[in-house]
Design a protein around this motif. Structure first.
Motif, PDB file in Angstrom:
ATOM      1  N   THR A 158      15.571  -1.844 -10.040  1.00 33.71           N
ATOM      2  CA  THR A 158      15.158  -2.468  -8.783  1.00 33.71           C
ATOM      3  C   THR A 158      13.677  -2.216  -8.545  1.00 33.71           C
ATOM      4  O   THR A 158      13.200  -1.093  -8.701  1.00 33.71           O
ATOM      5  CB  THR A 158      15.961  -1.902  -7.595  1.00 33.71           C
ATOM      6  N   ILE A 159      12.970  -3.278  -8.165  1.00 37.87           N
ATOM      7  CA  ILE A 159      11.562  -3.177  -7.789  1.00 37.87           C
ATOM      8  C   ILE A 159      11.457  -3.325  -6.282  1.00 37.87           C
ATOM      9  O   ILE A 159      11.962  -4.300  -5.716  1.00 37.87           O
ATOM     10  CB  ILE A 159      10.716  -4.261  -8.486  1.00 37.87           C
ATOM     11  N   VAL A 160      10.831  -2.362  -5.623  1.00 29.50           N
ATOM     12  CA  VAL A 160      10.601  -2.400  -4.180  1.00 29.50           C
ATOM     13  C   VAL A 160       9.116  -2.622  -3.950  1.00 29.50           C
ATOM     14  O   VAL A 160       8.283  -1.831  -4.412  1.00 29.50           O
ATOM     15  CB  VAL A 160      11.054  -1.094  -3.499  1.00 29.50           C
ATOM     16  N   VAL A 161       8.777  -3.704  -3.254  1.00 27.22           N
ATOM     17  CA  VAL A 161       7.376  -4.020  -2.951  1.00 27.22           C
ATOM     18  C   VAL A 161       7.124  -3.715  -1.481  1.00 27.22           C
ATOM     19  O   VAL A 161       7.714  -4.341  -0.595  1.00 27.22           O
ATOM     20  CB  VAL A 161       7.055  -5.496  -3.251  1.00 27.22           C
ATOM     21  N   LEU A 162       6.274  -2.744  -1.213  1.00 27.20           N
ATOM     22  CA  LEU A 162       5.952  -2.331   0.147  1.00 27.20           C
ATOM     23  C   LEU A 162       4.601  -2.929   0.522  1.00 27.20           C
ATOM     24  O   LEU A 162       3.572  -2.564  -0.058  1.00 27.20           O
ATOM     25  CB  LEU A 162       5.934  -0.809   0.252  1.00 27.20           C
ATOM     26  N   SER A 163       4.600  -3.874   1.457  1.00 25.45           N
ATOM     27  CA  SER A 163       3.369  -4.541   1.876  1.00 25.45           C
ATOM     28  C   SER A 163       2.730  -3.809   3.042  1.00 25.45           C
ATOM     29  O   SER A 163       3.355  -3.647   4.091  1.00 25.45           O
ATOM     30  CB  SER A 163       3.665  -5.997   2.276  1.00 25.45           C
ATOM     31  N   MET A 164       1.501  -3.381   2.854  1.00 29.60           N
ATOM     32  CA  MET A 164       0.742  -2.710   3.909  1.00 29.60           C
ATOM     33  C   MET A 164      -0.035  -3.793   4.660  1.00 29.60           C
ATOM     34  O   MET A 164      -1.186  -4.094   4.345  1.00 29.60           O
ATOM     35  CB  MET A 164      -0.163  -1.645   3.301  1.00 29.60           C
ATOM     36  N   ARG A 165       0.646  -4.403   5.640  1.00 26.98           N
ATOM     37  CA  ARG A 165       0.117  -5.587   6.322  1.00 26.98           C
ATOM     38  C   ARG A 165      -1.084  -5.241   7.203  1.00 26.98           C
ATOM     39  O   ARG A 165      -1.088  -4.215   7.891  1.00 26.98           O
ATOM     40  CB  ARG A 165       1.196  -6.210   7.194  1.00 26.98           C
ATOM     41  N   GLY A 166      -2.071  -6.110   7.165  1.00 29.91           N
ATOM     42  CA  GLY A 166      -3.250  -5.916   7.989  1.00 29.91           C
ATOM     43  C   GLY A 166      -4.466  -5.450   7.227  1.00 29.91           C
ATOM     44  O   GLY A 166      -5.534  -5.291   7.800  1.00 29.91           O
ATOM     45  N   ALA A 167      -4.296  -5.211   5.913  1.00 25.59           N
ATOM     46  CA  ALA A 167      -5.402  -4.788   5.051  1.00 25.59           C
ATOM     47  C   ALA A 167      -5.719  -3.303   5.222  1.00 25.59           C
ATOM     48  O   ALA A 167      -6.582  -2.904   6.008  1.00 25.59           O
ATOM     49  CB  ALA A 167      -6.649  -5.638   5.273  1.00 25.59           C
TER      50      ALA A 167
ATOM     51  N   TRP B 290      -2.283  -2.249   9.640  1.00 25.69           N
ATOM     52  CA  TRP B 290      -3.374  -1.518   9.015  1.00 25.69           C
ATOM     53  C   TRP B 290      -4.731  -2.150   9.312  1.00 25.69           C
ATOM     54  O   TRP B 290      -5.729  -1.803   8.673  1.00 25.69           O
ATOM     55  CB  TRP B 290      -3.159  -1.457   7.497  1.00 25.69           C
ATOM     56  N   ASP B 291      -4.788  -3.050  10.272  1.00 26.67           N
ATOM     57  CA  ASP B 291      -6.028  -3.776  10.592  1.00 26.67           C
ATOM     58  C   ASP B 291      -6.869  -2.952  11.563  1.00 26.67           C
ATOM     59  O   ASP B 291      -6.864  -3.174  12.766  1.00 26.67           O
ATOM     60  CB  ASP B 291      -5.674  -5.133  11.193  1.00 26.67           C
ATOM     61  N   MET B 292      -7.620  -2.014  11.037  1.00 24.91           N
ATOM     62  CA  MET B 292      -8.282  -0.995  11.849  1.00 24.91           C
ATOM     63  C   MET B 292      -9.774  -1.272  12.026  1.00 24.91           C
ATOM     64  O   MET B 292     -10.633  -0.618  11.438  1.00 24.91           O
ATOM     65  CB  MET B 292      -8.057   0.384  11.234  1.00 24.91           C
ATOM     66  N   HIS B 293     -10.082  -2.243  12.859  1.00 22.61           N
ATOM     67  CA  HIS B 293     -11.479  -2.543  13.174  1.00 22.61           C
ATOM     68  C   HIS B 293     -12.091  -1.486  14.091  1.00 22.61           C
ATOM     69  O   HIS B 293     -13.303  -1.322  14.127  1.00 22.61           O
ATOM     70  CB  HIS B 293     -11.586  -3.909  13.858  1.00 22.61           C
ATOM     71  N   THR B 294     -11.242  -0.798  14.840  1.00 23.95           N
ATOM     72  CA  THR B 294     -11.719   0.241  15.758  1.00 23.95           C
ATOM     73  C   THR B 294     -10.865   1.489  15.607  1.00 23.95           C
ATOM     74  O   THR B 294      -9.699   1.414  15.195  1.00 23.95           O
ATOM     75  CB  THR B 294     -11.644  -0.238  17.225  1.00 23.95           C
ATOM     76  N   ASN B 295     -11.464   2.634  15.938  1.00 28.15           N
ATOM     77  CA  ASN B 295     -10.725   3.894  16.011  1.00 28.15           C
ATOM     78  C   ASN B 295      -9.885   4.171  14.781  1.00 28.15           C
ATOM     79  O   ASN B 295      -8.716   4.528  14.888  1.00 28.15           O
ATOM     80  CB  ASN B 295      -9.830   3.900  17.268  1.00 28.15           C
ATOM     81  N   LEU B 296     -10.473   3.996  13.607  1.00 29.31           N
ATOM     82  CA  LEU B 296      -9.760   4.394  12.399  1.00 29.31           C
ATOM     83  C   LEU B 296      -9.442   5.883  12.456  1.00 29.31           C
ATOM     84  O   LEU B 296      -8.368   6.314  12.036  1.00 29.31           O
ATOM     85  CB  LEU B 296     -10.580   4.061  11.167  1.00 29.31           C
ATOM     86  N   GLY B 297     -10.365   6.662  12.994  1.00 29.30           N
ATOM     87  CA  GLY B 297     -10.054   8.050  13.282  1.00 29.30           C
ATOM     88  C   GLY B 297     -10.714   9.066  12.385  1.00 29.30           C
ATOM     89  O   GLY B 297     -11.397   8.740  11.411  1.00 29.30           O
ATOM     90  N   THR B 298     -10.475  10.311  12.747  1.00 29.52           N
ATOM     91  CA  THR B 298     -10.962  11.461  11.994  1.00 29.52           C
ATOM     92  C   THR B 298      -9.738  12.213  11.485  1.00 29.52           C
ATOM     93  O   THR B 298      -8.627  11.697  11.480  1.00 29.52           O
ATOM     94  CB  THR B 298     -11.793  12.375  12.907  1.00 29.52           C
ATOM     95  N   LEU B 299      -9.931  13.462  11.115  1.00 29.10           N
ATOM     96  CA  LEU B 299      -8.796  14.270  10.664  1.00 29.10           C
ATOM     97  C   LEU B 299      -7.920  14.719  11.827  1.00 29.10           C
ATOM     98  O   LEU B 299      -6.792  15.161  11.631  1.00 29.10           O
ATOM     99  CB  LEU B 299      -9.295  15.498   9.899  1.00 29.10           C
ATOM    100  N   GLU B 300      -8.426  14.625  13.046  1.00 28.65           N
ATOM    101  CA  GLU B 300      -7.687  15.110  14.204  1.00 28.65           C
ATOM    102  C   GLU B 300      -6.853  14.020  14.876  1.00 28.65           C
ATOM    103  O   GLU B 300      -5.779  14.277  15.389  1.00 28.65           O
ATOM    104  CB  GLU B 300      -8.655  15.711  15.243  1.00 28.65           C
ATOM    105  N   ALA B 301      -7.372  12.796  14.902  1.00 28.80           N
ATOM    106  CA  ALA B 301      -6.677  11.728  15.612  1.00 28.80           C
ATOM    107  C   ALA B 301      -7.159  10.380  15.106  1.00 28.80           C
ATOM    108  O   ALA B 301      -8.226  10.268  14.492  1.00 28.80           O
ATOM    109  CB  ALA B 301      -6.926  11.837  17.121  1.00 28.80           C
ATOM    110  N   GLY B 302      -6.373   9.347  15.390  1.00 25.96           N
ATOM    111  CA  GLY B 302      -6.770   7.997  14.999  1.00 25.96           C
ATOM    112  C   GLY B 302      -5.648   7.249  14.329  1.00 25.96           C
ATOM    113  O   GLY B 302      -4.610   7.807  13.960  1.00 25.96           O
ATOM    114  N   ARG B 303      -5.854   5.967  14.143  1.00 27.95           N
ATOM    115  CA  ARG B 303      -4.812   5.104  13.629  1.00 27.95           C
ATOM    116  C   ARG B 303      -4.495   5.368  12.157  1.00 27.95           C
ATOM    117  O   ARG B 303      -3.349   5.246  11.731  1.00 27.95           O
ATOM    118  CB  ARG B 303      -5.220   3.648  13.841  1.00 27.95           C
ATOM    119  N   MET B 304      -5.495   5.732  11.367  1.00 29.06           N
ATOM    120  CA  MET B 304      -5.240   6.031   9.963  1.00 29.06           C
ATOM    121  C   MET B 304      -4.340   7.250   9.818  1.00 29.06           C
ATOM    122  O   MET B 304      -3.452   7.298   8.954  1.00 29.06           O
ATOM    123  CB  MET B 304      -6.558   6.249   9.216  1.00 29.06           C
ATOM    124  N   ILE B 305      -4.557   8.248  10.661  1.00 26.90           N
ATOM    125  CA  ILE B 305      -3.700   9.441  10.649  1.00 26.90           C
ATOM    126  C   ILE B 305      -2.244   9.039  10.857  1.00 26.90           C
ATOM    127  O   ILE B 305      -1.344   9.447  10.124  1.00 26.90           O
ATOM    128  CB  ILE B 305      -4.125  10.409  11.774  1.00 26.90           C
TER     129      ILE B 305
END
Length: 422
Positions: free
Chosen positions: A58-67, A288-303
């Motif tokens: 089985t192949i599972v394709v996980l799409s990280m939508r939003g770039a 994953w469309d993070m035009h703002t507040n991508l964040g640091t190691l403490e907080a943010g959308r990427m975290i």
């Protein structure tokens, strides 16, 4: 709600009222019970899936939508331009996980480090479309079609299904879990989608115990109906029936996060542990469309996103147990982000990205790809040096043996070496 695709291009019957904006995603919108196919979880006269399931990969394709920003997920700490381009959002080298002399993983991917150290997780950097496309919808369509210039509505996973033996009998061979059916699954081979396993239902039957009385009538009503709507309804009934064993499959204790991705991968694991003949699965994760507040190691959308992604994928392989020897997961995103951070501590649409591969056949514990080097001009991209189709082609060849010329028409993949045949 269960979406069924059985080549919607053939839907010409007046009763099949298509919403064209959805049909491009492969959804058969019908003027019956609001347009979808819904049935209760209890259904009489279930059929049995093919016994050959035990030997299928089985192949599972996980799409990280939003770039997704691949430069944050797999950090090129050995390229000093990375730190010059991102004065406030760069990840310090000292905080990176499983780092070699050039790359390292984002700290919030910690749940995946066991898979990495076991040689079951790898990353391929600087991947993407051969020509930059910064439109979310257009780029994802292009990525999922994987057949540039073609006017045929057929996604690469549907073409794969069409080339596999025994995959045309039931829509459960191709599942879209947690989202509307993606373009990659659209085509002639029957497929289906649902948000969660318990939502795989068909309209008109109702819930238990009403379904016990209505389902035989629905089977009789649609059993001889001609045209695409009848075909789709019969396919929906069969798919829901074939999923019955998955409803009673018990968890092995995978600690799935209580998130959309966690629930979707829990449903996938539950379905696979029922030994059903599932060949391909798609799962969505965003935004994953993070035009703002991508964040640091403490907080943010990427975290938040990286943590959710890592926890869910780690739980998935834990829950699969020994079945993970038949399951390969690969991630994809429509494009990456710019190299240089913007004034809002975010990143605008870019080009190149990273792809993760995990599970069966993966030669893990390594970073792959040809690094192009980073520039620090305002509009700098991570240049694509590996066509994303080469990564997918290596997975397809190693795990299915299908014809790459059929799955990726006109494309000649380069060798990456991230997969081994088994």
């Amino acid at each position: 709600m269960t979406d069924i695709s059985t080549d919607t291009d053939l839907c010409t019957d007046a009763r099949c009222s298509l919403d064209r904006s959805l049909s491009r995603r492969g959804v058969l919108g019908a003027a019956l019970a609001g347009g979808g196919f819904t049935i209760g979880s209890a259904v009489v006269q279930f059929s049995s899936p093919a016994a050959a399931a035990a030997s299928r990969n089985t192949i599972v394709v996980l799409s990280m939508r939003g770039a997704a920003d691949g430069l944050s997920l797999v950090v090129p700490h050995g390229d000093r331009s990375y730190y010059a381009a991102r004065p406030t959002i760069a990840i310090p080298q000292s905080r990176l996980l499983v780092a070699d002399d050039f790359f390292g993983l984002h700290p919030k991917l910690a749940p995946l480090t066991d898979l990495w150290k076991q040689g079951r997780l790898a990353a391929v950097h600087a991947t993407g479309l051969p020509v930059a496309n910064r439109s979310h919808f257009s780029a994802m369509e292009e990525v999922e079609d994987a057949d540039p210039g073609s006017t045929v509505r057929s996604g690469w996973l549907n073409r794969l299904l069409g080339s596999l033996p025994g995959s045309g009998g039931s829509p459960i061979h191709g599942l879209g879990v947690g989202a509307v059916l993606p373009t990659s699954l659209v085509g002639r081979a029957p497929v289906m989608s649902f948000d969660e396993l318990e939502d795989a239902v068909v309209a008109g039957a109702g819930s238990f115990p009403l379904a016990q009385r209505r389902t035989p009538a629905l089977r009789a009503t649609w059993g001889t109906e001609r045209g695409p709507l009848g075909t789709a309804y019969r396919s929906a009934l069969k798919g829901v029936a074939d999923l019955k064993p998955a409803r009673s499959a018990k968890s092995r204790g995978g600690r799935f996060p209580d998130t959309d991705l966690g629930k979707a991968l829990a449903s996938v694991s539950q379905t696979l542990r029922a030994r059903l003949p599932v060949d391909v699965v798609t799962v969505d994760h965003g935004n994953w469309d993070m035009h703002t507040n991508l964040g640091t190691l403490e907080a943010g959308r990427m975290i938040d996103n990286a943590n959710e992604f890592a926890q869910a994928v780690a739980a998935f392989f834990e829950d699969l147990g020994s079945l993970s020897s038949r399951v390969t997961l690969v991630t994809i995103s429509e494009f990456g982000r710019r190299v240089v951070e913007n004034a809002n501590r975010g990143l605008d649409h870019g080009w190149g990205n990273v792809m993760f591969l995990a599970g069966a056949g993966v030669k893990g514990g390594r970073y792959y790809g040809s690094w192009p080097g980073l520039k620090t001009t305002l509009d700098a991209d991570l240049t694509v040096t590996t066509d994303y189709r080469s990564v997918l082609a290596e997975v397809v060849a190693a795990r299915t043996g299908a014809s790459l010329a059929t799955v990726f028409p006109g494309f000649r993949p380069e060798s990456i070496g991230v997969m081994s045949r088994s």
